[in-house]
Write a protein that holds these residues in place. Structure first.
Motif, mmCIF file in Angstrom:
data_model
loop_
_atom_site.group_PDB
_atom_site.id
_atom_site.type_symbol
_atom_site.label_atom_id
_atom_site.label_comp_id
_atom_site.label_asym_id
_atom_site.label_seq_id
_atom_site.Cartn_x
_atom_site.Cartn_y
_atom_site.Cartn_z
ATOM 1 N N PHE A 1 0.823 -1.204 0.000
ATOM 2 C CA PHE A 1 0.000 0.000 0.000
ATOM 3 C C PHE A 1 0.861 1.260 0.000
ATOM 4 N N SER A 2 2.123 1.107 0.416
ATOM 5 C CA SER A 2 3.011 2.263 0.510
ATOM 6 C C SER A 2 3.732 2.567 -0.803
ATOM 7 N N ILE A 3 3.566 1.698 -1.793
ATOM 8 C CA ILE A 3 4.293 1.849 -3.060
ATOM 9 C C ILE A 3 3.591 2.839 -3.969
ATOM 10 N N SER A 4 4.377 3.738 -4.584
ATOM 11 C CA SER A 4 3.829 4.612 -5.616
ATOM 12 C C SER A 4 4.452 4.196 -6.957
ATOM 13 N N ALA A 5 5.493 4.854 -7.363
ATOM 14 C CA ALA A 5 6.124 4.522 -8.634
ATOM 15 C C ALA A 5 6.948 3.244 -8.525
ATOM 16 N N MET A 6 7.070 2.566 -9.654
ATOM 17 C CA MET A 6 7.957 1.402 -9.754
ATOM 18 C C MET A 6 8.770 1.542 -11.025
ATOM 19 N N GLY A 7 9.885 0.828 -11.048
ATOM 20 C CA GLY A 7 10.724 0.979 -12.226
ATOM 21 C C GLY A 7 11.719 -0.152 -12.381
ATOM 22 N N TRP A 8 12.338 -0.153 -13.544
ATOM 23 C CA TRP A 8 13.412 -1.083 -13.850
ATOM 24 C C TRP A 8 14.693 -0.294 -14.097
ATOM 25 N N TYR A 9 15.739 -0.743 -13.464
ATOM 26 C CA TYR A 9 17.061 -0.166 -13.642
ATOM 27 C C TYR A 9 17.996 -1.287 -14.074
ATOM 28 N N ARG A 10 19.123 -0.912 -14.659
ATOM 29 C CA ARG A 10 20.066 -1.943 -15.090
ATOM 30 C C ARG A 10 21.493 -1.506 -14.844
ATOM 31 N N GLN A 11 22.347 -2.501 -14.644
ATOM 32 C CA GLN A 11 23.753 -2.225 -14.395
ATOM 33 C C GLN A 11 24.604 -3.197 -15.200
ATOM 34 N N ALA A 12 25.343 -2.650 -16.131
ATOM 35 C CA ALA A 12 26.254 -3.452 -16.945
ATOM 36 C C ALA A 12 27.601 -3.553 -16.232
ATOM 37 N N PRO A 13 28.396 -4.566 -16.545
ATOM 38 C CA PRO A 13 29.704 -4.715 -15.901
ATOM 39 C C PRO A 13 30.565 -3.461 -16.063
ATOM 40 N N GLY A 14 31.097 -2.975 -14.962
ATOM 41 C CA GLY A 14 31.970 -1.815 -14.998
ATOM 42 C C GLY A 14 31.271 -0.485 -15.161
ATOM 43 N N LYS A 15 29.938 -0.508 -15.145
ATOM 44 C CA LYS A 15 29.189 0.742 -15.323
ATOM 45 C C LYS A 15 28.286 0.987 -14.129
ATOM 46 N N GLU A 16 27.815 2.222 -14.018
ATOM 47 C CA GLU A 16 26.891 2.571 -12.949
ATOM 48 C C GLU A 16 25.480 2.091 -13.294
ATOM 49 N N ARG A 17 24.693 1.909 -12.248
ATOM 50 C CA ARG A 17 23.294 1.543 -12.449
ATOM 51 C C ARG A 17 22.571 2.703 -13.117
ATOM 52 N N GLU A 18 21.722 2.383 -14.088
ATOM 53 C CA GLU A 18 21.003 3.419 -14.829
ATOM 54 C C GLU A 18 19.539 3.056 -14.974
ATOM 55 N N LEU A 19 18.744 4.079 -15.167
ATOM 56 C CA LEU A 19 17.308 3.880 -15.350
ATOM 57 C C LEU A 19 17.036 3.276 -16.711
ATOM 58 N N ALA A 20 16.123 2.320 -16.755
ATOM 59 C CA ALA A 20 15.611 1.810 -18.022
ATOM 60 C C ALA A 20 14.202 2.337 -18.270
ATOM 61 N N ALA A 21 13.319 2.144 -17.282
ATOM 62 C CA ALA A 21 11.935 2.579 -17.440
ATOM 63 C C ALA A 21 11.274 2.692 -16.081
ATOM 64 N N THR A 22 10.333 3.621 -15.951
ATOM 65 C CA THR A 22 9.552 3.759 -14.735
ATOM 66 C C THR A 22 8.081 3.893 -15.083
ATOM 67 N N ILE A 23 7.247 3.592 -14.096
ATOM 68 C CA ILE A 23 5.807 3.753 -14.255
ATOM 69 C C ILE A 23 5.239 4.255 -12.940
ATOM 70 N N SER A 24 4.424 5.298 -13.008
ATOM 71 C CA SER A 24 3.849 5.880 -11.807
ATOM 72 C C SER A 24 2.642 5.066 -11.340
ATOM 73 N N GLY A 25 2.145 5.418 -10.170
ATOM 74 C CA GLY A 25 0.956 4.747 -9.684
ATOM 75 C C GLY A 25 -0.235 4.937 -10.606
ATOM 76 N N GLY A 26 -0.248 6.045 -11.327
ATOM 77 C CA GLY A 26 -1.325 6.326 -12.269
ATOM 78 C C GLY A 26 -1.069 5.809 -13.670
ATOM 79 N N GLY A 27 0.064 5.137 -13.864
ATOM 80 C CA GLY A 27 0.341 4.520 -15.156
ATOM 81 C C GLY A 27 1.145 5.363 -16.120
ATOM 82 N N ILE A 28 1.670 6.491 -15.662
ATOM 83 C CA ILE A 28 2.507 7.324 -16.535
ATOM 84 C C ILE A 28 3.882 6.679 -16.641
ATOM 85 N N THR A 29 4.365 6.534 -17.861
ATOM 86 C CA THR A 29 5.626 5.841 -18.106
ATOM 87 C C THR A 29 6.726 6.800 -18.535
#
Length: 115
Positions: free
Chosen positions: A29-57
């Motif tokens: 019940f406490s969750i709003s936005a959710m997302g996927w992030y990715r981290q390649a070898p030797g690189k920093e974690r980066e955003l791939a995609a997010t979606i808000s509680g209302g479905g905005i991507t």
């Protein structure tokens, strides 16, 4: 507390597709936005995609037109459909959920794109 469990990673050839799933449990019940992030070898974690509680991507430029994020609130699950995969998409993919006072992360799932 929120627990996130990812699944669906694997080895795929260039041009192939995979669908990642992230199932949330606990204080969802406490969750709003959710997302996927990715981290390649030797690189920093980066955003791939997010979606808000209302479905905005929102998508990283590198995945626009190829990845689609969606959520099924009845199942407390967020998905990442990945099409036309490229070798540069190879990374560990992490699910993130934004809570009231903190973020939650899954353990990650490996995606390898190689011939």
């Amino acid at each position: 507390q929120v627990q996130l469990v990812e699944s669906g990673g694997g080895l795929v050839q260039p041009g192939g597709s995979l669908r990642l799933s992230c199932a949330a449990s606990g204080s969802i019940f406490s969750i709003s936005a959710m997302g996927w992030y990715r981290q390649a070898p030797g690189k920093e974690r980066e955003l791939a995609a997010t979606i808000s509680g209302g479905g905005i991507t929102n998508y990283a430029d590198s995945v626009k037109g190829r990845f689609t994020i969606s959520r099924d609130n009845a199942k407390n699950t967020v998905y990442l459909q990945m099409n036309n995969l490229k070798p540069e998409d190879t990374a560990v993919y992490y699910c993130r959920a934004a809570g009231v006072n903190r973020d939650y992360w899954g353990q990650g799932t490996q995606v390898t794109v190689s011939s």
